[in-house]
Design a protein around this motif. Sequence first.
Motif, PDB file in Angstrom:
ATOM      1  N   UNK A 191       1.463   0.414  25.216  1.00  0.00           N
ATOM      2  CA  UNK A 191       1.147   1.234  24.045  1.00  0.00           C
ATOM      3  C   UNK A 191      -0.294   1.710  24.050  1.00  0.00           C
ATOM      4  N   UNK A 192      -0.496   2.801  23.312  1.00  0.00           N
ATOM      5  CA  UNK A 192      -1.828   3.375  23.115  1.00  0.00           C
ATOM      6  C   UNK A 192      -2.649   2.546  22.123  1.00  0.00           C
ATOM      7  N   UNK A 193      -1.972   1.921  21.148  1.00  0.00           N
ATOM      8  CA  UNK A 193      -2.670   1.142  20.125  1.00  0.00           C
ATOM      9  C   UNK A 193      -1.799  -0.011  19.660  1.00  0.00           C
ATOM     10  N   UNK A 194      -2.432  -0.975  19.032  1.00  0.00           N
ATOM     11  CA  UNK A 194      -1.700  -2.130  18.516  1.00  0.00           C
ATOM     12  C   UNK A 194      -0.917  -1.787  17.255  1.00  0.00           C
ATOM     13  N   UNK A 195      -1.309  -0.720  16.565  1.00  0.00           N
ATOM     14  CA  UNK A 195      -0.631  -0.350  15.314  1.00  0.00           C
ATOM     15  C   UNK A 195       0.795   0.153  15.570  1.00  0.00           C
ATOM     16  N   UNK A 196       1.011   0.835  16.677  1.00  0.00           N
ATOM     17  CA  UNK A 196       2.334   1.326  17.068  1.00  0.00           C
ATOM     18  C   UNK A 196       3.035   2.134  15.965  1.00  0.00           C
ATOM     19  N   UNK A 197       2.369   3.071  15.312  1.00  0.00           N
ATOM     20  CA  UNK A 197       3.014   3.774  14.187  1.00  0.00           C
ATOM     21  C   UNK A 197       4.265   4.546  14.602  1.00  0.00           C
ATOM     22  N   UNK A 198       4.203   5.288  15.695  1.00  0.00           N
ATOM     23  CA  UNK A 198       5.364   6.074  16.130  1.00  0.00           C
ATOM     24  C   UNK A 198       6.453   5.161  16.666  1.00  0.00           C
ATOM     25  N   UNK A 199       6.055   4.145  17.437  1.00  0.00           N
ATOM     26  CA  UNK A 199       7.032   3.216  18.025  1.00  0.00           C
ATOM     27  C   UNK A 199       7.772   2.445  16.950  1.00  0.00           C
ATOM     28  N   UNK A 200       7.046   1.888  15.997  1.00  0.00           N
ATOM     29  CA  UNK A 200       7.688   1.080  14.948  1.00  0.00           C
ATOM     30  C   UNK A 200       8.631   1.936  14.090  1.00  0.00           C
TER      31      UNK A 200
END
Length: 293
Positions: A191-200
Amino acid sequence: MVNLEWFRSFVAVYQARNITSAAAVRSLTQPAVSQHLAALEAALGRPVFIRSSRGVTPTAAGAALYREVFEAVARLERSAYRFAAPNTRAAPVRLSVPVDFFACWVLPRLGREAPELVVSLFDAGEHAPAVERGDVDAAITNQRPGGRLLACTALCTDHYVLVGPKSLVLPDAVKRPVALGAFLAEQSWISYSEDLPITRRFWQQTLGQRFSADLRLVMPDLRTVLQAVVQGLGCSLLPRYVCARALAEGTVQELWSVEAAIPAEHWHLVYRLLDVDRLEMMALERCLQATCS
């Protein structure tokens, strides 16, 4: 009486945040630019910059003055460019753009006819405001701006792709979202970031479950995320502009179409209406609207 050259040097220093760099842009000596600033401050009766060993910082008065004069100075500069002799060197276009989009989408479109560029990196929400403030001449952003003084040219529409290593074997049952979610939960994720907004959001709204895969690597560079997938470290959701070549070459595979599940990104070139007839901006626009070979 205030001299126009004082304002030109003031604008150059404000944009560069450094007197020496501004002097180079203006093809003047550092003492000459310092004298212009001193004369301007004496005429105004207040300082416009705070000097330090690391450069200069605008005062509140300096920031207000810049908002007042930078468009007028820019208009005069544009007029000088248009009426200059054909062999006169044009000023570079100061461009704000996400580094991944620049490397994967913009750079392949820059041919010999492209103007000189000085690229800056701003946070996602700061590209258009940076243009409005005059910190840069143009920006490429996936957030359509609403400023009244800004021109906006559509460049492309891009979709996300669910990608995995070429060696990954998908069971036939993965054709159904629930089965896909169970399968992906057993894979490592990049992932690009730990937040994963699109993935989640994709997992919850499309796969009907919370994200539960092993987050193996987080790296804020989409090109590195792609390379990790190529190396077989895991799966990821990536913009097509990042992974299009890898998909064509077969170094990664599309696991499942997510175009209907994840909104497309619409990318735009944004610049001030003042620069709509600037030759360098027109050249940049032509390059970006051309089909990449």
